[in-house]
Write a protein that holds these residues in place. Structure first.
Motif, short mmCIF file in Angstrom:
data_model
loop_
_atom_site.label_atom_id
_atom_site.label_comp_id
_atom_site.label_asym_id
_atom_site.label_seq_id
_atom_site.Cartn_x
_atom_site.Cartn_y
_atom_site.Cartn_z
N VAL A 1 0.84 -1.19 0.00
CA VAL A 1 0.00 0.00 0.00
C VAL A 1 0.88 1.25 0.00
O VAL A 1 0.65 2.20 -0.74
N GLU A 2 1.97 1.20 0.79
CA GLU A 2 2.87 2.35 0.83
C GLU A 2 3.55 2.57 -0.52
O GLU A 2 3.94 3.69 -0.85
N SER A 3 3.66 1.52 -1.31
CA SER A 3 4.27 1.66 -2.63
C SER A 3 3.22 1.95 -3.70
O SER A 3 3.51 1.84 -4.89
N ASN A 4 2.01 2.27 -3.27
CA ASN A 4 0.91 2.57 -4.19
C ASN A 4 0.59 1.44 -5.15
O ASN A 4 0.27 1.67 -6.31
N TYR B 1 -1.64 -2.15 -6.07
CA TYR B 1 -2.92 -2.79 -5.78
C TYR B 1 -2.66 -4.07 -5.00
O TYR B 1 -1.64 -4.72 -5.20
N ASP C 1 0.74 -3.78 -10.08
CA ASP C 1 0.59 -2.35 -10.39
C ASP C 1 -0.70 -2.11 -11.17
O ASP C 1 -1.03 -0.98 -11.50
N GLU D 1 -6.12 8.89 1.23
CA GLU D 1 -5.38 7.64 1.27
C GLU D 1 -6.35 6.46 1.42
O GLU D 1 -7.37 6.58 2.08
N LYS D 2 -5.98 5.35 0.77
CA LYS D 2 -6.86 4.19 0.88
C LYS D 2 -6.61 3.46 2.19
O LYS D 2 -5.49 3.39 2.67
N LYS E 1 -11.43 3.26 -0.70
CA LYS E 1 -11.54 4.72 -0.59
C LYS E 1 -12.74 5.07 0.28
O LYS E 1 -13.83 4.55 0.09
#
Ligand SMILES: Cc1ncc(C[n+]2csc(CCOP(=O)(O)OP(=O)(O)O)c2C)c(N)n1
Ligand code: SF4
Lengths: 199, 535
Positions: free
Chosen positions: A27-30, A32, A56, B2-3, B176
Motif C-alpha cells: 500500500v505504501e508503494s501505491n 494494488y 501495479d 489515502e486508501k 476509498k
C-alpha cells in the motif's frame, strides 16, 4: 509488475503477520493488493493459508488461480507442499524446515525435506533456530518473510516500514527484534543464492 | 484521500460508521464476526457513541436493530448465514413493518463450509422477505453499498440485505472512504401504527411492500452495481453475480472477454437487462457463489429454448465455493495447474488446544459413561464440538445452536436413559436456556453439561453473556439445587469428577453439571493486557 504469493502454516504460526507486513509495504508503494485470510475454525491448530496478490494493475480475484503463484512462503515444511497445485512451474518454494507436529501421522521429516529439495527452486532454512539465536524465538515467521524478500519486488525499506507498522503498538524492542529477524532471513537467502550461483 | 487496507467485513463496518450508524447488533459467527469487532475497536465509533456490544443471539440482535430503526436512527445487524435462520422471524416481519431509520441486515455466507454446518444461500431469505439485496463483488463495493444503503433503506422505508461470502469477508484490499455523515436524530415513525402487525394493519403494510417491488426492480435496472458489458461473441452470454464477477475477470487479465457479460450485484433481478442478454445470446452461463438462485429463476422465466448453463446442469459443480479455475473451465479457457500434492502430506484437522478445560471434561465424561452403551451424547456448536474427533470421540450430534439440550430430551422421551447434553456457556445463553425450561418442566432424565470457559471461544474469544451467573440462571429456571453440580475440570480432580458425573447419570431426572475453568486463550489474552497496562 505482479506478484502472487501463497502463505502457508498452521493456525497460530503468525502467517497473517507476514501478510500484513507485505500488505503494508504494498500500500505504501501505491500498488494494488488483495489478501485473503483464513479466520475461524482452522485457527485452532489446523492448516491455514493466505493468498496475497500484489500488482501495479487492478487485482480481480481474491484467490490466486492454480498454477500461477510466484512463490509459496511456508512457516512449516509439510504445509509448504500442500499448496503445490497453486505454484507456477518456475515459482519458488520457500520454507521453514522445523516441523510443527500436532497430528499422530505426521510423515517422516526427512522424506518431507527430500520432497521439497526435489523442487528445483527451493529455499529451506531452520527459521525457528535463527529466530532463537537472535533472542526472539517467536519471530520465525518474520525470518521467513526475510528469506522470501529477495524475490518480492517491493523495496526492502518498504518491508521494514511494514514491520514497524504492524508492530508499532508492541514497542521498540519488539520492532527491532523483528527487523533483525527479517534481515537474518534475507542474508540467508542471499548467501544461499550466491553459493549456488542461482541468480 | 489515502486508501484504507480493509477486509470485506471491515469495509462494511467502516462504511456504516461513515454513513452515520448509531448501533450495530450481532452475535459472533464466522465469517461475519469481524464487522462488529471493527466497530468495537474504532475510536471514531466510540467518540460517536455507536452501540456495539454483542447480543445474546441473532434474533435479539435483529429485533434490537429494528427497535433502533423505529426511533429514526441508523442501525445494522450482522450474522453468519445460519444466524439468519435464528433471526428469520423478526427478519421476515421487518419487511412488513418496514424501517424508519435506515436498517441494514448483513448476512455472511460460507460456501464450501470453511467454518459452518451448511452452505445455505442468504439471497433466498432476501427474496423470500421481498427486500432488496446487495451483493458486493469487492471490498470497495462492500463499503459503498453500506454507505449508500442506509439512504436507500430510508427512501423506501425498507430494511435491505447485504450478502457476502467468506472469501470477500476475509480478504483485504484498498478502500476509498467517503465523507463522514452526521447520525440521525430521534424521529419516531410518522404513522404510529406502522410497526403494529395486527392482521388488519399487516395487510396494509404487505400491500405497500408488494407495491414497492416495481420500484426495487427499477432501482436494480438503473443501479451502478449492475452493468451490461458488450461482447462480440454472442454464442454465449455470462451472468456473473457478486464475487463471481472477479473470478470471471481474472480470466481476462491479458485479453478482453469476447462474450457479453451481465454483472449483478443488486436484486431483485433487473429483468430488462436479463431479457437483453438472453435475447442476444443462445446460451447463458450463470456464475454465482452459493446456490443456483439466479440460474433457477431465469430457467423458468425466459425463452424456453434458451440454454442455461450453471450448477444445475453440471457446467459448475453443484456445491462448494467458486474460484478462478472453475470459471476458466466453464468458459473454455485452458487451465493451469501446478504439481499435485505429494502423497505424504496428511490432513491437519483443527483440535482442542493443549491445556483446554474441555479436554478434562470429556475425559471425565467418557469414563463415567463407560458402563452404558455408546451413542447417548448430544452436543452443540463451539470448540467442544472438536471432541467428535479422535482421541475423544465423545459426542454423537452437532446440529444447530441449542439443539443439544432439546435433542437429549427427545431421546430421553423416547426411552434412551440416560441421555446427555453438552453445551458451551455462550451457546447455552444463545438458545439452550429455553430448552432447559422444557426439561425442567417434565423433570426429564437427562444430564446437561454446560461447559463454562467464560468466553465464546470458537469464534475468537468474545465476551460470554452470563459468565458468573450460569448457576443462578439454572436455579431460576427451576433446576433442583441438589442436582446442580459445579466441577473444576482439572486432571487432579478427575476421580471425584467422574464420581459426581456417575451419580447424576444414575439419577432418574434432570441434572445440570457445570465444569468451570477459563479457556487458556483468555488466560493468554488477560496476561497480555495486564502486561500492556503495566507498561
Ligand atoms: C446460529 C449460529 N450463530 C453463530 C454460530 C457461530 N458459532 C459457532 S460456535 C460459537 C461459539 C460457541 O461458544 P461456546 O458455546 O461458549 O463454546 P466455546 O467455543 O467457548 O467452547 C459460535 C458463535 C453458529 N454456528 N450458529
Ligand atoms: S480456544 Fe479455549 S476453549 Fe477453544 S480449544 Fe482452545 S482452550 Fe479450548
Amino acid at each position: 509488475m505482479k506478484i502472487d504469493i501463497i502463505l502457508a502454516g498452521v493456525g497460530g504460526q503468525g502467517i497473517i503477520s507476514i501478510a500484513a507486513a507485505i500488505g503494508y509495504a504494498a500500500v505504501e508503494s501505491n500498488l494494488y493488493l488483495k489478501q485473503s485470510e483464513v479466520h475461524g475454525m482452522s485457527q485452532r491448530g489446523g492448516e491455514i493459508q493466505s493468498h496475497l496478490r500484489v500488482s501495479d494493475k487492478e487485482v480481480h480475484s481474491d484467490l490466486t488461480p492454480q498454477g500461477s503463484a510466484d512463490m509459496i512462503i511456508s512457516v512449516e515444511p509439510m504445509e509448504s507442499l500442500r499448496y503445490l497445485p497453486w505454484l507456477s512451474p518456475d515459482g519458488w518454494l520457500i520454507t521453514n524446515t522445523k516441523p510443527f507436529i500436532n497430528v499422530p501421522n505426521y510423515p517422516d521429516i526427512n522424506l518431507v525435506l527430500k520432497e521439497i529439495e526435489s523442487f528445483p527452486n527451493h529455499i529451506t532454512l531452520d527459521a525457528d533456530d535463527i529466530a532463537r539465536k537472535l533472542g526472539s524465538a517467536r519471530s520465525a515467521n518474520i525470518v521467513m518473510l526475510g528469506a522470501a524478500s529477495p524475490f518480492i519486488e517491493i523495496p526492502y525499506e518498504k518491508l521494514e516500514n511494514g514491520i514497524r507498522g504492524i508492530f508499532s503498538r508492541k514497542g521498540d524492542k519488539i520492532i527491532k527484534q523483528n527487523l533483525d529477524s527479517m534481515m537474518a532471513g534475507k542474508e540467508f537467502t542471499k548467501n544461499y543464492l550466491s553459493e549456488t550461483s542461482k541468480v | 484521500m489515502e486508501k484504507l487496507l480493509l477486509l470485506g467485513d471491515e469495509a462494511i463496518a467502516q462504511g456504516a460508521i461513515d454513513a452515520g450508524l448509531s448501533g450495530i447488533y450481532a452475535y459472533p459467527g464466522t465469517p461475519s464476526t469481524e464487522i462488529t469487532e471493527y466497530v468495537q475497536r474504532s475510536k471514531l465509533a466510540k467518540e460517536r457513541g455507536i452501540h456495539s456490544d454483542w447480543s445474546a443471539n441473532e434474533k435479539t440482535a435483529m429485533e434490537t436493530a429494528l427497535g433502533m430503526s423505529y426511533t429514526g436512527k441508523r442501525a445494522m445487524v450482522c450474522m453468519k448465514h445460519v444466524g439468519l435462520n435464528v433471526a428469520s422471524d423478526p427478519f421476515i416481519n421487518s419487511a412488513i413493518t418496514g424501517a424508519n431509520g435506515g436498517l441494514i441486515v448483513v448476512a455472511a455466507d460460507d460456501p464450501s463450509m470453511h467454518s459452518s454446518q451448511n452452505e445455505q444461500d442468504s439471497r433466498f431469505y432476501g427474496k423470500f422477505a421481498l427486500i432488496p439485496i446487495f451483493e458486493p463483488s469487492n471490498q470497495q463495493e462492500a463499503y459503498d453499498m453500506t454507505y449508500e444503503g442506509f439512504e436507500f433503506s430510508e427512501k423506501y422505508e425498507i430494511p435491505i440485505m447485504i450478502r457476502l461470502t467468506t472469501r470477500l469477508a476475509h480478504s483485504r484490499a484498498g478502500v476509498k472512504q467517503s465523507a463522514l455523515k452526521d447520525q440521525n436524530k430521534i424521529s419516531l415513525p410518522k404513522d404510529m401504527r406502522q410497526f403494529v402487525l395486527l392482521p388488519s394493519i399487516a395487510r396494509e403494510r404487505y400491500k405497500i411492500l408488494l407495491d414497492n417491488q416495481a420500484n426495487f426492480e427499477k432501482e436494480s435496472e438503473q443501479s451502478v452495481y449492475n452493468k451490461y458489458v458488450k461482447g462480440k461473441d454472442k454464442s454465449m452470454g455470462i451472468i456473473a453475480c457478486g464475487i463471481a464477477y472477479n473470478y470471471l475477470m481474472e480470466n481476462y487479465t491479458d485479453d478482453e472477454c469476447p462474450f457479453p457479460i451481465l454483472k449483478i450485484s443488486q436484486y431483485p433481478l433487473p429483468i430488462n437487462l436479463i431479457k437483453k442478454i438472453s435475447s442476444e445470446c443462445k446460451k447463458i452461463l450463470v456464475l454465482e457463489d452459493g446456490y443456483p438462485l439466479v440460474e433457477d429463476m431465469i430457467n423458468g422465466i425466459l425463452d424456453k429454448d434458451l440454454i442455461v448453463l450453471g450448477r444445475t446442469n453440471g457446467t459448475i459443480p453443484r456445491d462448494g465455493e467458486l474460484d478462478p479455475n472453475i470459471v476458466a473451465e466453464a468458459i473454455g479457457k485452458p487451465i493451469k495447474k501446478g504439481k499435485d500434492v505429494p502423497g505424504l502430506v496428511v490432513g491437519r484437522p483443527p483440535s482442542l488446544c493443549t491445556g483446554c478445560p474441555h479436554i478434562d471434561s470429556f475425559d471425565a465424561l467418557n469414563e463415567a459413561l463407560k458402563e452404558y452403551s455408546k451413542g447417548r451424547v448430544f452436543s452443540d456448536i463451539g470448540c467442544y464440538t472438536l471432541s467428535a474427533l479422535p482421541p475423544y470421540e465423545s459426542i454423537n450430534s452437532c446440529v444447530d445452536m441449542g439443539a443439544s439440550v432439546t435433542m437429549a430430551k427427545g431421546a430421553a422421551d423416547a426411552g434412551l436413559k440416560p441421555s446427555v447434553a453438552v453445551v458451551g456457556d455462550s451457546t447455552f445463553t444463545h438458545s439452550g436456556m429455553t430448552g432447559l425450561l422444557d426439561a425442567v418442566n417434565e423433570n426429564s432424565p437427562i444430564t446437561v453439561f454446560i461447559l463454562d470457559n467464560s468466553i465464546t471461544a470458537m469464534t475468537g474469544g468474545q465476551k460470554s453473556h452470563a459468565t458468573g451467573r450460569l448457576e443462578n440462571i439454572c436455579l431460576g429456571i427451576g433446576v433442583k439445587p441438589e442436582h446442580l453440580k459445579i466441577l473444576n475440570p482439572l486432571k487432579k480432580h478427575h476421580e471425584e469428577n467422574v464420581k459426581i458425573i456417575k451419580d447424576e447419570l444414575a439419577y432418574n431426572g434432570l441434572s445440570v453439571i457445570i465444569p468451570t475453568r477459563d479457556c487458556i486463550e483468555i488466560i493468554k489474552k488477560t496476561k497480555k493486557t495486564t502486561k500492556e497496562i503495566e507498561k
